[in-house]
Write an enzyme that holds these catalytic residues in place. Structure first.
Site, PDB file in Angstrom:
ATOM      1  N   SER A   8       0.841  -1.198   0.000  1.00 62.30           N
ATOM      2  CA  SER A   8       0.000   0.000   0.000  1.00 62.30           C
ATOM      3  C   SER A   8       0.873   1.244   0.000  1.00 62.30           C
ATOM      4  CB  SER A   8      -0.913  -0.004   1.228  1.00 62.30           C
ATOM      5  OG  SER A   8      -1.540   1.256   1.320  1.00 62.30           O
ATOM      6  N   HIS A  33      -1.168  -1.139  -4.286  1.00 60.16           N
ATOM      7  CA  HIS A  33      -2.454  -0.781  -3.690  1.00 60.16           C
ATOM      8  C   HIS A  33      -2.480   0.734  -3.443  1.00 60.16           C
ATOM      9  CE1 HIS A  33      -6.076  -1.779  -1.313  1.00 60.16           C
ATOM     10  NE2 HIS A  33      -5.668  -0.859  -0.457  1.00 60.16           N
ATOM     11  N   ASP A  35      -4.716   3.789  -1.902  1.00 60.31           N
ATOM     12  CA  ASP A  35      -5.836   4.107  -1.013  1.00 60.31           C
ATOM     13  C   ASP A  35      -6.356   5.515  -1.274  1.00 60.31           C
ATOM     14  OD1 ASP A  35      -6.161   1.771   0.677  1.00 60.31           O
ATOM     15  OD2 ASP A  35      -4.138   2.219   1.405  1.00 60.31           O
ATOM     16  N   MET A  37      -9.022   8.277  -0.189  1.00 64.24           N
ATOM     17  CA  MET A  37      -9.893   8.650   0.945  1.00 64.24           C
ATOM     18  C   MET A  37     -10.385  10.074   0.758  1.00 64.24           C
ATOM     19  SD  MET A  37      -7.695   7.112   4.098  1.00 64.24           S
ATOM     20  CE  MET A  37      -6.752   5.586   3.937  1.00 64.24           C
ATOM     21  N   HIS A  66      -8.303   1.391  -4.241  1.00 66.60           N
ATOM     22  CA  HIS A  66      -9.268   1.136  -3.173  1.00 66.60           C
ATOM     23  C   HIS A  66      -9.957   2.448  -2.817  1.00 66.60           C
ATOM     24  CE1 HIS A  66      -9.728  -0.126   1.377  1.00 66.60           C
ATOM     25  NE2 HIS A  66     -10.895   0.000   0.763  1.00 66.60           N
ATOM     26  N   MET A  68     -12.172   4.632  -0.789  1.00 59.68           N
ATOM     27  CA  MET A  68     -12.864   4.793   0.503  1.00 59.68           C
ATOM     28  C   MET A  68     -13.532   6.157   0.439  1.00 59.68           C
ATOM     29  SD  MET A  68      -9.901   3.158   2.873  1.00 59.68           S
ATOM     30  CE  MET A  68      -8.704   3.381   1.570  1.00 59.68           C
ATOM     31  N   MET A 139     -11.968  -5.867   4.784  1.00 57.11           N
ATOM     32  CA  MET A 139     -11.108  -5.001   5.595  1.00 57.11           C
ATOM     33  C   MET A 139     -10.826  -5.668   6.934  1.00 57.11           C
ATOM     34  SD  MET A 139     -10.357  -2.279   3.866  1.00 57.11           S
ATOM     35  CE  MET A 139      -9.547  -1.381   5.193  1.00 57.11           C
ATOM     36  N   ASP A 173      -6.979  -6.404   3.933  1.00 58.05           N
ATOM     37  CA  ASP A 173      -6.305  -5.106   3.962  1.00 58.05           C
ATOM     38  C   ASP A 173      -6.335  -4.538   5.376  1.00 58.05           C
ATOM     39  OD1 ASP A 173      -5.338  -2.571   3.433  1.00 58.05           O
ATOM     40  OD2 ASP A 173      -7.048  -1.951   2.209  1.00 58.05           O
TER      41      ASP A 173
HETATM   42  C1  DX5 Z   1      -6.559   1.474   5.512  1.00 56.35           C
HETATM   43  C2  DX5 Z   1      -6.061   1.217   4.116  1.00 56.35           C
HETATM   44  C3  DX5 Z   1      -4.959   0.232   4.036  1.00 56.35           C
HETATM   45  C4  DX5 Z   1      -3.692   0.643   4.725  1.00 56.35           C
HETATM   46  C5  DX5 Z   1      -3.016  -0.601   5.220  1.00 56.35           C
HETATM   47  O1  DX5 Z   1      -7.697   2.247   5.459  1.00 56.35           O
HETATM   48  O2  DX5 Z   1      -7.120   0.752   3.293  1.00 56.35           O
HETATM   49  O3  DX5 Z   1      -4.696  -0.133   2.677  1.00 56.35           O
HETATM   50  O4  DX5 Z   1      -2.798   1.323   3.879  1.00 56.35           O
HETATM   51  O5  DX5 Z   1      -1.911  -0.225   5.973  1.00 56.35           O
HETATM   52  P1  DX5 Z   1      -1.232  -1.208   7.023  1.00 56.35           P
HETATM   53  O6  DX5 Z   1      -0.697  -2.383   6.265  1.00 56.35           O
HETATM   54  O7  DX5 Z   1      -0.155  -0.356   7.610  1.00 56.35           O
HETATM   55  O8  DX5 Z   1      -2.275  -1.614   8.021  1.00 56.35           O
HETATM   56 ZN    ZN Z   2      -6.635  -0.116   1.294  1.00 55.76          ZN
END
Ligand code: DX5
Ligand code: ZN
Length: 228
Positions: A8, A33, A35, A37, A66, A68, A139, A173
Site C-alpha cells: 500500500s 495498492h 488508497d 480517501m 481502493h 474509501m 477489511m 487489507d
Molecule cells: C486502511 C487502508 C490500508 C492501509 C493498510 O484504510 O485501506 O490499505 O494502507 O496499511 P497497514 O498495512 O499499515 O495496516
Molecule cells: Zn486499502
C-alpha cells in the site's frame, strides 16, 4: 490458488511516488495498492485521480485502487480513465442496486471490479453480488489509516466468501504481516495488502517474500483441512 501481494503506497513517501512504486516492483510486488480517501466516508484525505494517472505513467505494476469515498458511482469513471486496473469500492458507501450497476460498468471497461466490506458489515449483505465481482476486499482494520492492528474476528467473512465462491480473489487489507497473512490465508484469502510491514521494513523484498510464504502456508493448511 495464486497469491498476490499488494504493497500500500499509503505507507510510502508521497513526494517520491514513482521511486516508491519502482522499489516495490523490484522487491517482488504483484500490484500496487492505492488508497483513495475523501474525508467523508473516512476521516482521512489522500489522493485523487490525477495522482493515479501520474502513477499509471510511472510504473508497470497493476494499480489496485481502493476507493474509501462516498458516492463511488460519481467518481469511478475518473479513476478508470486515470488507469486503475482493479477498482474497488465499499458497499457501505452505496446500495445493492447501485453497486450492481457500478460493478458491471467497471467490467465493461475491461477492468477488475472489486467490492469492499468494512469490519462491521456482514458478508451476507453482499452474497447476492458475489457472482458479479472479480475481487472481494475484506477489511481487517477500520478503513481510514495505515498502521492499525489486525482484526482476526473478521476472517469468518473470508471463510464464508471462499465457501460461496471457491475461485474468487479474496483480498485482506489492514495490519498484514507474515503472521497475520498466514491466518488470512488459512481462511482462504489470496490477495494481501501490506503497508507498514513492507514500507517500514529494512528489506522490503524480504518482507514481501515472508508475507507471500505466510499466505501460501495458510492456504495450504486450509486445503489440507477442507479436502477429504
Ligand atoms: C486502511 C487502508 C490500508 C492501509 C493498510 O484504510 O485501506 O490499505 O494502507 O496499511 P497497514 O498495512 O499499515 O495496516
Ligand atoms: Zn486499502
Amino acid at each position: 490458488m495464486n497469491v498476490r501481494i499488494a504493497p500500500s503506497i499509503l505507507a510510502g513517501d508521497f513526494a517520491r511516488l514513482a521511486e516508491e512504486a519502482e522499489a516495490m516492483r523490484l522487491a517482488g510486488a504483484d500490484e500496487l495498492h492505492v488508497d483513495v480517501m475523501d474525508g467523508h466516508f473516512v476521516p482521512n484525505l489522500t489522493i485523487g485521480p490525477c495522482v493515479v494517472e501520474s502513477l499509471r505513467r510511472s510504473t508497470q505494476l497493476p494499480l489496485d485502487v481502493h476507493l474509501m469515498i462516498s458516492q463511488p458511482e460519481k467518481y469511478a469513471e475518473a479513476f478508470l480513465d486515470a488507469g486503475a486496473d482493479i477498482l474497488t469500492f465499499h458497499i457501505e458507501a452505496t446500495d445493492l442496486q447501485k453497486a450492481a450497476v457500478l460493478l458491471e460498468s467497471i467490467r465493461e471497461r475491461g477492468r477488475k471490479a472489486g467490492l469492499a466490506l468494512s469490519p462491521p458489515t456482514s458478508i451476507e449483505a453482499v452474497v447476492p453480488l458475489l457472482g458479479s465481482v472479480d475481487r472481494l476486499l475484506v477489511m481487517t482494520v477500520h478503513p481510514g489509516f495505515g498502521g492499525q492492528s489486525f482484526m482476526s474476528e473478521v476472517l469468518s467473512k473470508v471463510e464464508r466468501a471462499r465457501e460461496v465462491r471457491p475461485q474468487l480473489e479474496i483480498e485482506v487489507d489492514g495490519g498484514l504481516n507474515p503472521d497475520t497473512a498466514h491466518q488470512a490465508g488459512a481462511c482462504g484469502a489470496n490477495v494481501i495488502v501490506a503497508g507498514t510491514s513492507v514500507f517500514g521494513a529494512a528489506d522490503p523484498a524480504q518482507a514481501i517474500a515472508a508475507i507471500r510464504s505466510g499466505t501460501r502456508a495458510g492456504l495450504d493448511s486450509r486445503q489440507q483441512r477442507t479436502q477429504p
